[in-house]
Scaffold this active site. Structure first.
Site, mmCIF file in Angstrom:
data_model
loop_
_atom_site.group_PDB
_atom_site.id
_atom_site.type_symbol
_atom_site.label_atom_id
_atom_site.label_comp_id
_atom_site.label_asym_id
_atom_site.label_seq_id
_atom_site.Cartn_x
_atom_site.Cartn_y
_atom_site.Cartn_z
ATOM 1 N N GLU A 7 29.670 36.787 46.628
ATOM 2 C CA GLU A 7 29.680 35.673 45.721
ATOM 3 C C GLU A 7 31.000 35.069 45.753
ATOM 4 O O GLU A 7 32.033 35.237 46.053
ATOM 5 C CB GLU A 7 29.536 36.592 44.230
ATOM 6 C CG GLU A 7 28.068 36.947 43.981
ATOM 7 C CD GLU A 7 27.797 37.963 42.956
ATOM 8 O OE1 GLU A 7 26.676 38.016 42.350
ATOM 9 O OE2 GLU A 7 28.872 38.519 42.333
ATOM 10 N N CYS B 253 37.149 30.882 42.999
ATOM 11 C CA CYS B 253 37.642 32.225 43.198
ATOM 12 C C CYS B 253 36.606 32.890 44.443
ATOM 13 O O CYS B 253 35.603 32.791 44.328
ATOM 14 C CB CYS B 253 37.118 33.219 41.796
ATOM 15 S SG CYS B 253 37.281 34.640 42.008
ATOM 16 N N CYS C 147 34.003 46.484 48.435
ATOM 17 C CA CYS C 147 35.400 46.678 48.637
ATOM 18 C C CYS C 147 35.382 48.330 48.633
ATOM 19 O O CYS C 147 34.588 49.014 48.174
ATOM 20 C CB CYS C 147 36.009 46.301 47.237
ATOM 21 S SG CYS C 147 37.828 46.782 46.942
ATOM 22 N N CYS D 73 38.152 51.199 42.585
ATOM 23 C CA CYS D 73 38.474 51.129 41.002
ATOM 24 C C CYS D 73 37.079 51.391 40.311
ATOM 25 O O CYS D 73 36.290 50.583 40.466
ATOM 26 C CB CYS D 73 39.168 49.789 41.075
ATOM 27 S SG CYS D 73 40.342 49.411 41.934
ATOM 28 N N CYS E 294 35.560 48.289 38.207
ATOM 29 C CA CYS E 294 35.112 47.183 39.003
ATOM 30 C C CYS E 294 33.744 47.387 39.566
ATOM 31 O O CYS E 294 33.552 48.114 40.438
ATOM 32 C CB CYS E 294 36.304 46.885 39.862
ATOM 33 S SG CYS E 294 35.823 45.587 40.865
ATOM 34 N N CYS F 217 35.899 38.513 35.975
ATOM 35 C CA CYS F 217 36.350 39.384 36.664
ATOM 36 C C CYS F 217 35.909 40.478 36.453
ATOM 37 O O CYS F 217 35.600 41.320 35.747
ATOM 38 C CB CYS F 217 37.864 39.467 36.086
ATOM 39 S SG CYS F 217 38.902 38.094 36.068
HETATM 40 N N1 SAH Z 1 40.809 43.271 45.340
HETATM 41 C C1 SAH Z 1 41.723 42.372 44.450
HETATM 42 C C2 SAH Z 1 41.108 41.268 43.944
HETATM 43 C C3 SAH Z 1 39.496 41.077 43.358
HETATM 44 S S1 SAH Z 1 39.607 41.780 41.868
HETATM 45 C C4 SAH Z 1 42.228 43.140 43.239
HETATM 46 O O1 SAH Z 1 42.026 44.195 42.795
HETATM 47 O O2 SAH Z 1 43.233 42.520 42.529
HETATM 48 C C5 SAH Z 1 39.964 40.567 40.643
HETATM 49 C C6 SAH Z 1 40.714 41.140 39.504
HETATM 50 O O3 SAH Z 1 39.431 41.453 38.619
HETATM 51 C C7 SAH Z 1 41.406 42.081 39.608
HETATM 52 O O4 SAH Z 1 42.678 41.849 38.743
HETATM 53 C C8 SAH Z 1 40.874 43.352 38.946
HETATM 54 O O5 SAH Z 1 41.636 44.369 38.603
HETATM 55 C C9 SAH Z 1 40.251 42.756 38.172
HETATM 56 N N2 SAH Z 1 38.624 43.478 37.382
HETATM 57 C C10 SAH Z 1 38.105 44.430 38.048
HETATM 58 N N3 SAH Z 1 37.262 44.875 37.403
HETATM 59 C C11 SAH Z 1 37.317 44.238 36.077
HETATM 60 C C12 SAH Z 1 36.715 44.369 34.796
HETATM 61 N N4 SAH Z 1 35.493 45.124 34.705
HETATM 62 N N5 SAH Z 1 36.921 43.471 34.069
HETATM 63 C C13 SAH Z 1 38.169 42.716 33.971
HETATM 64 N N6 SAH Z 1 38.936 42.559 35.137
HETATM 65 C C14 SAH Z 1 38.478 43.334 36.012
HETATM 66 FE FE1 SF4 Z 2 38.521 46.249 44.936
HETATM 67 FE FE2 SF4 Z 2 37.436 45.756 42.513
HETATM 68 FE FE3 SF4 Z 2 39.587 47.406 42.845
HETATM 69 FE FE4 SF4 Z 2 39.914 44.872 43.541
HETATM 70 S S1 SF4 Z 2 39.682 45.785 41.406
HETATM 71 S S2 SF4 Z 2 40.805 46.442 44.565
HETATM 72 S S3 SF4 Z 2 37.746 44.477 44.161
HETATM 73 S S4 SF4 Z 2 37.495 47.686 43.413
#
Ligand code: SAH
Ligand code: SF4
Length: 353
Positions: free
Chosen positions: A87, A100, A107, A111, A114, A331
């Site tokens: 996406e 973005c 990934c 986390c 996410c 995000c």
């Molecule tokens: N992998 C990279 C970039 C993609 S994620 C990273 O983690 O930085 C982009 C941003 O969205 C990151 O700051 C991540 O921590 C945040 N993010 C992930 N899940 C989220 C959620 N459920 N609510 C708000 N931000 C979130």
């Molecule tokens: Fe991967 Fe999501 Fe963690 Fe970013 S926040 S490193 S996209 S699992």
């Protein structure tokens, strides 16, 4: 057949072998400056246009295009040539246009909060697949009378786990499309060797680090890669990046109700910033809902309190406006239509407290 945005200028010259030399400039300019499809490059003979349409195949096939915020947020779901899905999100603000982009399909960082992490890793994206996201979004912005000037690597995937392709894409955006490196931001979960590699790269791109916790115990849980690269190392790498680039460093912090929005969290963060003399800017955002994570974002009042506390402690912090939640474009909500797993028996990583 070659992916449209993968070849370097020299490789494009190979594709155009037999044509006059100036064709390379025309096609390069058409692809990256005019954001044109080969069929639209009317300065080329028709036969060449149709040859390029066949030989330089696009990597992204649009599956869905959805709008929200009155058309100011656009989410694209693309199918790649192996049918994996990614996406891209285009955001139109009054003063700027930002895209973005994804750097991986899925990934591997896991986390828990996410949606991309919940769906797991499929594969790295190629240079062409990353650059094409910027080109098509830029084309779409132009059709809306706007000019795309900002790129953030905050879509699906961990950019520093695919650093070589991401960097080649950054160079293409800078050198061919003409975007300023100062308008390109790489967001990382905190891959320390990747941050060090980036610090040694020539262009001064912005670095965003997804921190979310300022003590190892909590960060180990929220962001499992912290066990490999704990805060001490991460902060040291951030300080190294700042020293090398003099560029803005930001910390991303998704506020999770009762988990990382306590006064002690703000104090711990301010201590790191002082110790490493990091003039970091903290972007606060209430956690967006995802299917696989039951805990919710902090209410607006707690978000404001947390910001005020940080500012009082001398840490620059702002609350980020949320975009596209109704189309799962915000995000952490990008899952490319993949089913996201419910928390399972993989241990406590990222599980809510
Ligand atoms: N992998 C990279 C970039 C993609 S994620 C990273 O983690 O930085 C982009 C941003 O969205 C990151 O700051 C991540 O921590 C945040 N993010 C992930 N899940 C989220 C959620 N459920 N609510 C708000 N931000 C979130
Ligand atoms: Fe991967 Fe999501 Fe963690 Fe970013 S926040 S490193 S996209 S699992």
């Amino acid at each position: 057949m070659t992916a449209r945005y993968t070849p370097t200028r020299d490789e494009l010259a190979g594709v155009l072998a037999g044509e006059p030399r100036y064709r390379v400039d025309q096609v390069w300019d058409g692809l990256y400056r005019q954001l044109a499809e080969p069929a639209q490059m009317t300065n080329l003979p028709a036969a060449l246009r149709s040859r390029l349409t066949d030989e330089l195949a696009p990597s992204l096939t649009q599956v869905v295009r959805r709008e929200s915020d009155g058309g100011d947020t656009v989410k694209y779901l693309w199918a790649l040539d192996d049918d994996s899905r990614i996406e891209t999100v285009l955001m139109l603000y009054p003063d700027r246009v930002t895209v973005c982009v994804s750097s991986q399909a899925g990934c591997a960082m896991g986390c828990g909060f996410c949606a991309t992490g919940q769906a797991g890793f499929t594969r790295h994206l190629s240079v062409g697949e990353i650059v094409e996201q910027v080109v098509v979004a830029g084309r779409d912005a132009r059709a809306m009378g706007r000019r795309l000037a900002n790129v953030v690597f905050m879509g699906m995937g961990e950019p520093l786990a695919n650093e070589a392709a991401v960097w080649a894409a950054v160079e293409r955006m800078h050198g061919a499309i003409g975007l300023s490196a100062r308008h390109i931001t790489i967001s990382t979960v905190g891959i320390v060797p990747g941050i060090r590699t980036l610090a040694a790269r020539p262009l001064p791109v912005n670095l965003a680090v997804s921190l979310h916790a300022a003590n190892d115990e909590l960060r180990d849980e929220l962001v499992p890669i912290n066990r490999r690269y704990p805060l001490e190392q991460l902060m040291d790498a951030c300080a190294g990046y700042l020293a090398a680039k003099g560029r803005r460093l930001s910390f991303e912090w998704a506020l999770i109700d009762g988990v990382n929005d306590r006064p002690s969290d703000a104090r711990e963060l301010s201590r790191w910033c002082r110790r490493f003399r990091l003039p970091a800017h903290v972007n606060l955002i209430p956690l967006n809902p995802t299917p696989g994570y039951p805990t919710v974002g902090s209410p607006a009042s707690k978000v404001r309190d947390f910001r005020d506390l940080l500012v009082g402690l001398g840490v620059n912090a702002t609350v980020r406006r949320n975009r596209g939640t109704d189309i799962d474009a915000a995000c952490g909500q990008l899952a490319a239509g993949q089913p996201v797993t419910l928390r399972d028996s993989r241990g406590t990583s990222g599980s809510p407290r």
